[in-house]
Design a protein around this motif. Structure first.
Motif, PDB file in Angstrom:
ATOM      1  N   PHE A   1     -73.194  11.255 -43.905  1.00 57.69           N
ATOM      2  CA  PHE A   1     -71.912  11.737 -43.400  1.00 57.69           C
ATOM      3  C   PHE A   1     -71.788  11.450 -41.914  1.00 57.69           C
ATOM      4  CE2 PHE A   1     -70.242  13.975 -46.986  1.00 57.69           C
ATOM      5  CZ  PHE A   1     -71.349  14.383 -47.718  1.00 57.69           C
ATOM      6  N   CYS A   2     -70.611  10.969 -41.540  1.00 55.17           N
ATOM      7  CA  CYS A   2     -70.227  10.816 -40.143  1.00 55.17           C
ATOM      8  C   CYS A   2     -69.401  12.043 -39.772  1.00 55.17           C
ATOM      9  CB  CYS A   2     -69.411   9.536 -39.987  1.00 55.17           C
ATOM     10  SG  CYS A   2     -68.851   9.170 -38.312  1.00 55.17           S
ATOM     11  N   ALA A   3     -69.579  12.544 -38.565  1.00 52.03           N
ATOM     12  CA  ALA A   3     -68.857  13.742 -38.141  1.00 52.03           C
ATOM     13  C   ALA A   3     -68.506  13.638 -36.665  1.00 52.03           C
ATOM     14  CB  ALA A   3     -69.689  14.994 -38.405  1.00 52.03           C
ATOM     15  N   MET A   4     -67.495  14.389 -36.269  1.00 49.01           N
ATOM     16  CA  MET A   4     -67.044  14.356 -34.884  1.00 49.01           C
ATOM     17  C   MET A   4     -66.788  15.774 -34.384  1.00 49.01           C
ATOM     18  SD  MET A   4     -63.804  12.310 -33.251  1.00 49.01           S
ATOM     19  CE  MET A   4     -62.624  13.115 -34.304  1.00 49.01           C
ATOM     20  N   ARG A   5     -67.007  15.960 -33.093  1.00 52.27           N
ATOM     21  CA  ARG A   5     -66.702  17.236 -32.452  1.00 52.27           C
ATOM     22  C   ARG A   5     -66.069  16.944 -31.104  1.00 52.27           C
ATOM     23  NH1 ARG A   5     -69.290  20.495 -28.530  1.00 52.27           N
ATOM     24  NH2 ARG A   5     -71.053  19.090 -28.273  1.00 52.27           N
ATOM     25  N   LEU A   6     -65.018  17.668 -30.768  1.00 54.16           N
ATOM     26  CA  LEU A   6     -64.468  17.560 -29.424  1.00 54.16           C
ATOM     27  C   LEU A   6     -65.411  18.265 -28.462  1.00 54.16           C
ATOM     28  CD1 LEU A   6     -60.668  18.249 -29.991  1.00 54.16           C
ATOM     29  CD2 LEU A   6     -61.899  16.066 -29.997  1.00 54.16           C
ATOM     30  N   ILE A   7     -65.508  17.728 -27.255  1.00 62.53           N
ATOM     31  CA  ILE A   7     -66.403  18.326 -26.271  1.00 62.53           C
ATOM     32  C   ILE A   7     -65.668  19.299 -25.372  1.00 62.53           C
ATOM     33  CG2 ILE A   7     -67.860  17.803 -24.269  1.00 62.53           C
ATOM     34  CD1 ILE A   7     -68.755  15.306 -25.719  1.00 62.53           C
TER      35      ILE A   7
ATOM     36  N   GLY B   1     -61.945  21.658 -24.609  1.00 65.35           N
ATOM     37  CA  GLY B   1     -60.860  22.271 -25.334  1.00 65.35           C
ATOM     38  C   GLY B   1     -61.298  23.454 -26.176  1.00 65.35           C
ATOM     39  N   GLY B   2     -60.331  24.091 -26.818  1.00 70.33           N
ATOM     40  CA  GLY B   2     -60.595  25.332 -27.509  1.00 70.33           C
ATOM     41  C   GLY B   2     -61.425  25.213 -28.763  1.00 70.33           C
ATOM     42  N   SER B   3     -61.459  24.056 -29.388  1.00 69.70           N
ATOM     43  CA  SER B   3     -62.212  23.908 -30.646  1.00 69.70           C
ATOM     44  C   SER B   3     -63.409  22.992 -30.458  1.00 69.70           C
ATOM     45  CB  SER B   3     -61.297  23.361 -31.741  1.00 69.70           C
ATOM     46  OG  SER B   3     -60.285  24.293 -32.051  1.00 69.70           O
ATOM     47  N   ASN B   4     -64.130  23.197 -29.370  1.00 71.18           N
ATOM     48  CA  ASN B   4     -65.210  22.270 -29.055  1.00 71.18           C
ATOM     49  C   ASN B   4     -66.489  22.578 -29.797  1.00 71.18           C
ATOM     50  OD1 ASN B   4     -65.973  24.592 -27.764  1.00 71.18           O
ATOM     51  ND2 ASN B   4     -66.549  23.601 -25.854  1.00 71.18           N
ATOM     52  N   TYR B   5     -66.383  23.343 -30.875  1.00 72.79           N
ATOM     53  CA  TYR B   5     -67.564  23.690 -31.657  1.00 72.79           C
ATOM     54  C   TYR B   5     -67.441  23.171 -33.083  1.00 72.79           C
ATOM     55  CZ  TYR B   5     -63.933  27.096 -32.454  1.00 72.79           C
ATOM     56  OH  TYR B   5     -62.728  27.664 -32.695  1.00 72.79           O
ATOM     57  N   LYS B   6     -66.285  22.751 -33.497  1.00 70.95           N
ATOM     58  CA  LYS B   6     -66.004  22.473 -34.898  1.00 70.95           C
ATOM     59  C   LYS B   6     -66.344  21.032 -35.235  1.00 70.95           C
ATOM     60  CE  LYS B   6     -62.062  24.044 -36.083  1.00 70.95           C
ATOM     61  NZ  LYS B   6     -60.620  24.180 -36.371  1.00 70.95           N
ATOM     62  N   LEU B   7     -67.196  20.831 -36.225  1.00 70.38           N
ATOM     63  CA  LEU B   7     -67.495  19.497 -36.722  1.00 70.38           C
ATOM     64  C   LEU B   7     -66.504  19.122 -37.811  1.00 70.38           C
ATOM     65  CD1 LEU B   7     -71.385  19.294 -37.178  1.00 70.38           C
ATOM     66  CD2 LEU B   7     -69.995  17.961 -35.609  1.00 70.38           C
TER      67      LEU B   7
END
Lengths: 117, 116
Positions: A91-97, A99-105
């Protein structure tokens, strides 16, 4: 919203050969991290490799390397010298670093890799 | 510390029953997540705790779902009045912000729920 696309439902590779698993992503945020996970049939998600959007060099971790092409928004995983134990879902996954949702994969749908002897 | 532990590994329940799953994260990790994974899909985010505070719940979580993390340690996920559509693998993960780029998020082995 972030989106991860893995276009290969299944891939086959001969033992000891290299294989590339494709991943493209979509985000308008300039600061993000990209992850690859391996999920064997037992179910646990095993972290393989990480690439930050501002990292100058492509990430490598043993037999795993990440071919990061930022302009194309792709983050392909390369596995060198495939082993039978590499057979699993990837699986490939991304997370924002920032902003408010910087924990969600956010995950793609995965690619099932089969290594043939 | 041997990683993230989830209990039980498998749960078969009758429709309409309540179930509760437990997750024990890595002790140094202050972030804890629950994900749900259905067959042929990648994991989908359900909820996030920072220490004991639940900071986000996905719209995937109906009112029948509740999660807690008392004292910022272990976490529980409860599903009330289970439905067949709840059948899935429920994955727990934990992380420490400073270590995420090196070690990612550490996932447990999951709880596979089957509602019959």
């Amino acid at each position: 919203a972030q989106k991860i696309t893995q276009t290969q439902p299944g891939m086959f590779v001969q033992e000891k050969e290299a294989v590339t698993l494709d991943c493209t992503y979509d985000t308008s945020d300039p600061s993000y991290g990209l992850f690859w996970y391996k999920q064997p049939s037992s179910g646990e998600m095993i972290f393989l490799i990480y690439q930050g959007s501002y990292d100058q060099q492509n990430a490598t971790e043993g037999r795993y390397s990440l071919n990061f092409q930022k302009a194309r928004k792709s983050a392909n995983l390369v596995i060198s010298a495939s082993q039978l134990g590499d057979s699993a879902m990837y699986f490939c996954a991304m997370r924002l670093i920032s902003g408010g949702s910087n924990y969600k994969l956010t995950f793609g749908k995965g690619t099932l890799l089969t290594v043939n002897p | 510390d041997t990683g993230v532990s989830q209990d039980p590994r498998h749960k078969i329940t009758k429709r309409g029953q309540n179930v509760t799953f437990r997750c024990d994260p890595i002790s140094e990790h202050n972030r804890l997540y629950w994900y749900r994974q259905t067959l042929g899909q990648g994991p989908e985010f359900l909820t996030y705790f920072q220490n004991e505070a639940q900071l986000e719940k996905s719209r995937l979580l109906s009112d029948r779902f509740s999660a807690e993390r008392p004292k910022g340690s272990f976490s529980t996920l409860e599903i009330q009045r289970t439905e067949q559509g709840d059948s899935a693998m429920y994955l727990c993960a934990s992380s420490s912000l400073m270590a995420e780029s090196s070690y990612g998020y550490t996932f447990g082995s999951g709880t596979r729920l089957t509602v019959v």
